[in-house]
Design a protein around this motif. Structure first.
Motif, mmCIF file in Angstrom:
data_model
loop_
_atom_site.group_PDB
_atom_site.id
_atom_site.type_symbol
_atom_site.label_atom_id
_atom_site.label_comp_id
_atom_site.label_asym_id
_atom_site.label_seq_id
_atom_site.Cartn_x
_atom_site.Cartn_y
_atom_site.Cartn_z
ATOM 1 N N GLU A 40 0.830 -1.211 0.000
ATOM 2 C CA GLU A 40 0.000 0.000 0.000
ATOM 3 C C GLU A 40 0.860 1.254 0.000
ATOM 4 O OE1 GLU A 40 -3.351 2.248 -0.281
ATOM 5 O OE2 GLU A 40 -3.104 0.076 -0.551
ATOM 6 N N ALA A 41 1.974 1.227 0.732
ATOM 7 C CA ALA A 41 2.879 2.380 0.755
ATOM 8 C C ALA A 41 3.480 2.616 -0.628
ATOM 9 C CB ALA A 41 3.983 2.146 1.780
ATOM 10 N N ILE A 42 3.833 1.536 -1.323
ATOM 11 C CA ILE A 42 4.368 1.662 -2.681
ATOM 12 C C ILE A 42 3.307 2.252 -3.610
ATOM 13 C CG2 ILE A 42 5.191 0.363 -4.690
ATOM 14 C CD1 ILE A 42 6.488 -1.599 -2.724
ATOM 15 N N ASP A 43 2.055 1.789 -3.439
ATOM 16 C CA ASP A 43 0.959 2.290 -4.270
ATOM 17 C C ASP A 43 0.789 3.797 -4.085
ATOM 18 O OD1 ASP A 43 -1.310 2.192 -5.970
ATOM 19 O OD2 ASP A 43 -2.614 2.097 -4.228
ATOM 20 N N ILE A 44 0.830 4.222 -2.823
ATOM 21 C CA ILE A 44 0.677 5.651 -2.545
ATOM 22 C C ILE A 44 1.880 6.429 -3.071
ATOM 23 C CG2 ILE A 44 0.585 7.366 -0.688
ATOM 24 C CD1 ILE A 44 -1.110 5.370 0.889
ATOM 25 N N GLY A 45 3.068 5.850 -2.950
ATOM 26 C CA GLY A 45 4.270 6.502 -3.454
ATOM 27 C C GLY A 45 4.231 6.693 -4.955
ATOM 28 N N LEU A 46 3.654 5.730 -5.666
ATOM 29 C CA LEU A 46 3.543 5.823 -7.125
ATOM 30 C C LEU A 46 2.413 6.744 -7.559
ATOM 31 C CD1 LEU A 46 4.030 2.060 -8.094
ATOM 32 C CD2 LEU A 46 5.684 3.914 -8.383
ATOM 33 N N GLY A 47 1.518 7.002 -6.617
ATOM 34 C CA GLY A 47 0.307 7.773 -6.936
ATOM 35 C C GLY A 47 -0.876 6.921 -6.554
ATOM 36 N N ALA A 48 -1.633 7.360 -5.565
ATOM 37 C CA ALA A 48 -2.710 6.542 -5.011
ATOM 38 C C ALA A 48 -3.581 5.934 -6.093
ATOM 39 C CB ALA A 48 -3.564 7.383 -4.057
ATOM 40 N N GLY A 49 -3.692 4.613 -6.059
ATOM 41 C CA GLY A 49 -4.526 3.903 -7.017
ATOM 42 C C GLY A 49 -3.788 3.365 -8.219
ATOM 43 N N THR A 50 -2.495 3.660 -8.334
ATOM 44 C CA THR A 50 -1.733 3.190 -9.498
ATOM 45 C C THR A 50 -1.685 1.673 -9.558
ATOM 46 O OG1 THR A 50 -0.340 5.179 -9.480
ATOM 47 C CG2 THR A 50 0.491 3.264 -10.679
ATOM 48 N N LEU A 51 -1.304 1.044 -8.435
ATOM 49 C CA LEU A 51 -1.256 -0.418 -8.402
ATOM 50 C C LEU A 51 -2.651 -1.020 -8.437
ATOM 51 C CD1 LEU A 51 1.588 -1.189 -5.806
ATOM 52 C CD2 LEU A 51 1.709 -1.166 -8.305
ATOM 53 N N ASP A 52 -3.602 -0.315 -7.829
ATOM 54 C CA ASP A 52 -4.978 -0.819 -7.835
ATOM 55 C C ASP A 52 -5.509 -0.950 -9.259
ATOM 56 O OD1 ASP A 52 -4.805 -0.747 -5.114
ATOM 57 O OD2 ASP A 52 -5.952 1.108 -4.876
ATOM 58 N N LEU A 53 -5.259 0.044 -10.078
ATOM 59 C CA LEU A 53 -5.715 0.006 -11.466
ATOM 60 C C LEU A 53 -4.969 -1.050 -12.268
ATOM 61 C CD1 LEU A 53 -6.049 3.827 -12.235
ATOM 62 C CD2 LEU A 53 -7.905 2.170 -11.949
ATOM 63 N N ALA A 54 -3.685 -1.233 -11.932
ATOM 64 C CA ALA A 54 -2.877 -2.193 -12.683
ATOM 65 C C ALA A 54 -3.154 -3.632 -12.270
ATOM 66 C CB ALA A 54 -1.394 -1.888 -12.498
ATOM 67 N N GLY A 55 -3.466 -3.856 -10.983
ATOM 68 C CA GLY A 55 -3.614 -5.223 -10.489
ATOM 69 C C GLY A 55 -4.968 -5.581 -9.937
ATOM 70 N N GLY A 56 -5.944 -4.673 -10.049
ATOM 71 C CA GLY A 56 -7.279 -4.970 -9.553
ATOM 72 C C GLY A 56 -8.098 -5.762 -10.561
ATOM 73 N N ILE A 57 -9.186 -6.343 -10.083
ATOM 74 C CA ILE A 57 -10.102 -7.059 -10.977
ATOM 75 C C ILE A 57 -10.997 -6.038 -11.687
ATOM 76 C CG2 ILE A 57 -11.987 -8.731 -11.142
ATOM 77 C CD1 ILE A 57 -10.945 -10.006 -8.559
ATOM 78 N N ILE A 58 -10.990 -6.085 -13.008
ATOM 79 C CA ILE A 58 -11.898 -5.258 -13.792
ATOM 80 C C ILE A 58 -12.874 -6.211 -14.476
ATOM 81 C CG2 ILE A 58 -12.125 -3.494 -15.574
ATOM 82 C CD1 ILE A 58 -9.194 -2.807 -15.147
ATOM 83 N N ASP A 66 -5.906 -10.517 -14.624
ATOM 84 C CA ASP A 66 -4.766 -10.726 -13.726
ATOM 85 C C ASP A 66 -5.086 -10.294 -12.304
ATOM 86 O OD1 ASP A 66 -4.896 -8.056 -14.313
ATOM 87 O OD2 ASP A 66 -2.761 -7.812 -14.724
ATOM 88 N N GLY A 67 -6.121 -9.460 -12.158
ATOM 89 C CA GLY A 67 -6.516 -9.029 -10.829
ATOM 90 C C GLY A 67 -7.047 -10.155 -9.961
ATOM 91 N N ILE A 68 -7.446 -11.249 -10.576
ATOM 92 C CA ILE A 68 -7.916 -12.403 -9.803
ATOM 93 C C ILE A 68 -6.840 -12.847 -8.817
ATOM 94 C CG2 ILE A 68 -8.559 -14.851 -9.956
ATOM 95 C CD1 ILE A 68 -9.896 -14.150 -12.657
#
Length: 219
Positions: A40-58, A66-68
């Motif tokens: 989560e700290a890395i995600d916030i460091g990259l810009g909140a939600g960056t990892l979420d968009l890249a690795g979340g389930i769409i 891949d979000g699975i």
């Protein structure tokens, strides 16, 4: 011999091995939480939600498949992570205490059932992240183990944790658009499936061929 079982049987409630397994599982689950906080700290460091968009389930989108696998390790902010951490430690500890191999296999089933289900039936305009599907999966796992393995302590733990977090049980119903109730409900189902698929076989006692302590009688 005690009715609680031998001291070396980790599956028997009250034995030394049982409490040792609980202790090791607790330490292991506590070690997982800092990893989630680091992510989560890395995600916030990259810009909140960056990892979420890249690795979340769409849902319904191929680039969201891949979000699975990755979504249980991602969270939508610190509050979301705090809310999942303590329940994850609690249910994860008792799920892991039942055996490492069974725990890993059960976790995989829960992640797949919850993740694939969300991808199929979820809102295509959403990005789903969080470990809550796994939390509900472990809760379903413990509850179902109580029945399929006739383990009262598993059933009791599931009931106790359910009472502690009764207000979150409602999240398996579509009561909040911001919460993926599908992931929670399907995670719970995945836990039940895992409990049945990886249940511990009951060993039937083998009758003795002879009485080791025969009763002597006079002729």
């Amino acid at each position: 011999m005690s009715y609680l079982g031998s001291a070396g049987d980790a599956s028997k409630f009250g034995t030394e091995a049982f409490f040792a397994a609980i202790g090791r599982a607790f330490v292991a689950m506590c070690a997982v939480i800092p990893v989630l906080f680091l992510i989560e700290a890395i995600d916030i460091g990259l810009g909140a939600g960056t990892l979420d968009l890249a690795g979340g389930i769409i849902p319904h989108r191929m680039d969201g498949l891949d979000g699975i696998i990755f979504s249980p390790f991602l969270h939508a902010g610190w509050d979301h992570l705090y809310g999942n951490s303590v329940p994850l430690i609690l249910v994860g500890t008792f799920a892991l205490a039942g055996g490492t191999r069974r725990f890993l296999c059960s976790t995989l089933v829960i992640i797949l059932v919850s993740g694939i289900g969300v991808w199929i039936v979820g809102d295509p305009n959403s990005v789903v992240v969080g470990a809550s599907g796994v939390v509900f999966g472990y809760l379903g796992l413990l509850f179902a183990r109580g029945f399929v393995e006739r383990s009262w302590w598993n059933l009791g733990v599931a009931g106790f944790i359910g009472l502690l977090y009764w207000y979150q049980i409602y999240n398996i119903l579509p009561t909040n658009e911001a919460i993926s109730w599908q992931g929670h409900l399907l995670g719970l189902l995945g836990g039940v499936i895992a409990a049945i698929a990886f249940r511990r076989k009951r060993v039937r006692p083998v009758p003795a061929l002879y009485d080791p302590n025969p009763t002597l009688t006079d002729l």
